[in-house]
Scaffold this motif. Structure first.
Motif, PDB file in Angstrom:
ATOM      1  N   TYR A 197       0.839  -1.195   0.000  1.00 59.60           N
ATOM      2  CA  TYR A 197       0.000   0.000   0.000  1.00 59.60           C
ATOM      3  C   TYR A 197       0.873   1.244   0.000  1.00 59.60           C
ATOM      4  O   TYR A 197       1.759   1.382   0.834  1.00 59.60           O
ATOM      5  CB  TYR A 197      -0.925   0.015   1.216  1.00 59.60           C
ATOM      6  CG  TYR A 197      -1.761   1.282   1.274  1.00 59.60           C
ATOM      7  CD1 TYR A 197      -2.790   1.475   0.359  1.00 59.60           C
ATOM      8  CD2 TYR A 197      -1.495   2.269   2.208  1.00 59.60           C
ATOM      9  CE1 TYR A 197      -3.543   2.632   0.381  1.00 59.60           C
ATOM     10  CE2 TYR A 197      -2.253   3.432   2.244  1.00 59.60           C
ATOM     11  CZ  TYR A 197      -3.275   3.606   1.328  1.00 59.60           C
ATOM     12  OH  TYR A 197      -4.017   4.755   1.343  1.00 59.60           O
ATOM     13  N   CYS A 198       0.628   2.126  -0.940  1.00 59.26           N
ATOM     14  CA  CYS A 198       1.330   3.404  -0.975  1.00 59.26           C
ATOM     15  C   CYS A 198       0.322   4.499  -0.658  1.00 59.26           C
ATOM     16  O   CYS A 198      -0.686   4.642  -1.348  1.00 59.26           O
ATOM     17  CB  CYS A 198       1.957   3.633  -2.347  1.00 59.26           C
ATOM     18  SG  CYS A 198       2.619   5.291  -2.543  1.00 59.26           S
ATOM     19  N   SER A 199       0.592   5.249   0.407  1.00 64.80           N
ATOM     20  CA  SER A 199      -0.366   6.273   0.835  1.00 64.80           C
ATOM     21  C   SER A 199      -0.386   7.440  -0.145  1.00 64.80           C
ATOM     22  O   SER A 199      -1.303   8.249  -0.150  1.00 64.80           O
ATOM     23  CB  SER A 199      -0.010   6.768   2.236  1.00 64.80           C
ATOM     24  OG  SER A 199       1.305   7.270   2.243  1.00 64.80           O
ATOM     25  N   HIS A 200       0.613   7.524  -0.983  1.00 61.75           N
ATOM     26  CA  HIS A 200       0.668   8.592  -1.978  1.00 61.75           C
ATOM     27  C   HIS A 200      -0.166   8.222  -3.208  1.00 61.75           C
ATOM     28  O   HIS A 200      -0.965   9.004  -3.697  1.00 61.75           O
ATOM     29  CB  HIS A 200       2.129   8.857  -2.367  1.00 61.75           C
ATOM     30  CG  HIS A 200       2.304  10.062  -3.231  1.00 61.75           C
ATOM     31  ND1 HIS A 200       2.509   9.976  -4.588  1.00 61.75           N
ATOM     32  CD2 HIS A 200       2.295  11.381  -2.927  1.00 61.75           C
ATOM     33  CE1 HIS A 200       2.624  11.201  -5.077  1.00 61.75           C
ATOM     34  NE2 HIS A 200       2.494  12.074  -4.090  1.00 61.75           N
ATOM     35  N   CYS A 201      -0.006   7.015  -3.705  1.00 59.55           N
ATOM     36  CA  CYS A 201      -0.763   6.567  -4.891  1.00 59.55           C
ATOM     37  C   CYS A 201      -2.171   6.114  -4.509  1.00 59.55           C
ATOM     38  O   CYS A 201      -3.038   6.009  -5.374  1.00 59.55           O
ATOM     39  CB  CYS A 201      -0.062   5.377  -5.551  1.00 59.55           C
ATOM     40  SG  CYS A 201       1.568   5.748  -6.192  1.00 59.55           S
ATOM     41  N   LYS A 202      -2.397   5.831  -3.227  1.00 61.37           N
ATOM     42  CA  LYS A 202      -3.673   5.295  -2.757  1.00 61.37           C
ATOM     43  C   LYS A 202      -4.102   4.133  -3.653  1.00 61.37           C
ATOM     44  O   LYS A 202      -5.172   4.101  -4.240  1.00 61.37           O
ATOM     45  CB  LYS A 202      -4.744   6.390  -2.736  1.00 61.37           C
ATOM     46  CG  LYS A 202      -4.371   7.527  -1.795  1.00 61.37           C
ATOM     47  CD  LYS A 202      -5.581   8.367  -1.453  1.00 61.37           C
ATOM     48  CE  LYS A 202      -5.322   9.484  -0.469  1.00 61.37           C
ATOM     49  NZ  LYS A 202      -3.972   9.802  -0.097  1.00 61.37           N
ATOM     50  N   GLN A 207      10.963   2.024  -1.703  1.00 61.31           N
ATOM     51  CA  GLN A 207      10.145   3.038  -2.360  1.00 61.31           C
ATOM     52  C   GLN A 207       9.141   2.408  -3.320  1.00 61.31           C
ATOM     53  O   GLN A 207       9.339   1.305  -3.818  1.00 61.31           O
ATOM     54  CB  GLN A 207      11.023   4.090  -3.050  1.00 61.31           C
ATOM     55  CG  GLN A 207      12.059   3.509  -3.976  1.00 61.31           C
ATOM     56  CD  GLN A 207      12.899   4.580  -4.648  1.00 61.31           C
ATOM     57  OE1 GLN A 207      13.509   4.328  -5.667  1.00 61.31           O
ATOM     58  NE2 GLN A 207      12.927   5.769  -4.097  1.00 61.31           N
ATOM     59  N   CYS A 208       8.088   3.160  -3.540  1.00 59.47           N
ATOM     60  CA  CYS A 208       7.026   2.750  -4.450  1.00 59.47           C
ATOM     61  C   CYS A 208       7.547   2.865  -5.882  1.00 59.47           C
ATOM     62  O   CYS A 208       8.162   3.875  -6.235  1.00 59.47           O
ATOM     63  CB  CYS A 208       5.846   3.689  -4.212  1.00 59.47           C
ATOM     64  SG  CYS A 208       4.522   3.557  -5.407  1.00 59.47           S
ATOM     65  N   THR A 209       7.338   1.837  -6.691  1.00 56.74           N
ATOM     66  CA  THR A 209       7.841   1.879  -8.070  1.00 56.74           C
ATOM     67  C   THR A 209       7.151   2.960  -8.886  1.00 56.74           C
ATOM     68  O   THR A 209       7.706   3.445  -9.867  1.00 56.74           O
ATOM     69  CB  THR A 209       7.651   0.524  -8.789  1.00 56.74           C
ATOM     70  OG1 THR A 209       6.300   0.110  -8.620  1.00 56.74           O
ATOM     71  CG2 THR A 209       8.578  -0.534  -8.237  1.00 56.74           C
ATOM     72  N   GLU A 210       5.952   3.342  -8.485  1.00 57.23           N
ATOM     73  CA  GLU A 210       5.190   4.338  -9.239  1.00 57.23           C
ATOM     74  C   GLU A 210       5.645   5.769  -8.941  1.00 57.23           C
ATOM     75  O   GLU A 210       6.023   6.509  -9.830  1.00 57.23           O
ATOM     76  CB  GLU A 210       3.695   4.212  -8.919  1.00 57.23           C
ATOM     77  CG  GLU A 210       3.052   2.957  -9.501  1.00 57.23           C
ATOM     78  CD  GLU A 210       3.066   2.949 -11.033  1.00 57.23           C
ATOM     79  OE1 GLU A 210       2.762   3.996 -11.624  1.00 57.23           O
ATOM     80  OE2 GLU A 210       3.408   1.893 -11.607  1.00 57.23           O
ATOM     81  N   CYS A 211       5.561   6.128  -7.666  1.00 58.62           N
ATOM     82  CA  CYS A 211       5.779   7.544  -7.304  1.00 58.62           C
ATOM     83  C   CYS A 211       7.092   7.776  -6.572  1.00 58.62           C
ATOM     84  O   CYS A 211       7.458   8.911  -6.309  1.00 58.62           O
ATOM     85  CB  CYS A 211       4.616   8.042  -6.451  1.00 58.62           C
ATOM     86  SG  CYS A 211       4.578   7.244  -4.836  1.00 58.62           S
ATOM     87  N   LYS A 212       7.808   6.689  -6.241  1.00 62.07           N
ATOM     88  CA  LYS A 212       9.105   6.768  -5.556  1.00 62.07           C
ATOM     89  C   LYS A 212       9.009   7.270  -4.110  1.00 62.07           C
ATOM     90  O   LYS A 212      10.020   7.602  -3.509  1.00 62.07           O
ATOM     91  CB  LYS A 212      10.117   7.645  -6.331  1.00 62.07           C
ATOM     92  CG  LYS A 212      10.275   7.296  -7.799  1.00 62.07           C
ATOM     93  CD  LYS A 212      10.761   5.871  -8.008  1.00 62.07           C
ATOM     94  CE  LYS A 212      10.836   5.543  -9.506  1.00 62.07           C
ATOM     95  NZ  LYS A 212      11.001   4.106  -9.751  1.00 62.07           N
TER      96      LYS A 212
HETATM   97 ZN    ZN Z   1       3.223   5.409  -4.789  1.00 58.57          ZN
END
Ligand code: ZN
Length: 110
Positions: free
Chosen positions: A39-44, A69-74
């Motif tokens: 779960y990434c709280s930034h990408c939700k 880190q999240c692969t999407e938003c880092k």
């Molecule tokens: Zn993310």
């Protein structure tokens, strides 16, 4: 602001993927799935995220924590894998911790 450098918590030690393999045993084959359900709280992203560039820690409850880190938003994300609940896994985790501590002591003596 998000603090990217996560401070190590008291009782936590850094471990490596080989240690995770030892601790998880047969469940190690599920690791990929676990690291692709973050779960990434930034990408939700409702647990569809993937963690990359991670460091691995063992906390004082003998749970494994992947921090990366999240692969999407880092942004920073973390994935907990509970081992403390399973007696055999917890024992192995403690064993790994003991080995790491001894290793540290040996290094200091040099
Ligand atoms: Zn993310």
């Amino acid at each position: 602001m998000i603090n990217k450098e996560r401070k190590k918590q008291p009782g936590e030690i850094e471990i490596h993927i080989e240690d995770v393999e030892i601790i998880m045993g047969d469940d190690f084959i599920h690791l990929d799935r676990l690291l692709n359900n973050v779960y990434c709280s930034h990408c939700k992203n409702s647990y569809n995220g993937t963690i990359e560039n991670y460091k691995i820690y063992l906390n004082k409850l003998d749970d494994i924590i992947f921090v990366g880190q999240c692969t999407e938003c880092k942004e920073r994300v973390a994935r907990y894998i509970e081992t403390g609940e399973t007696i055999s896994k917890a024992e192995i985790a403690r064993h790994v911790r003991t080995i790491k501590k001894e290793f540290k002591t040996i290094k200091k003596k040099k």
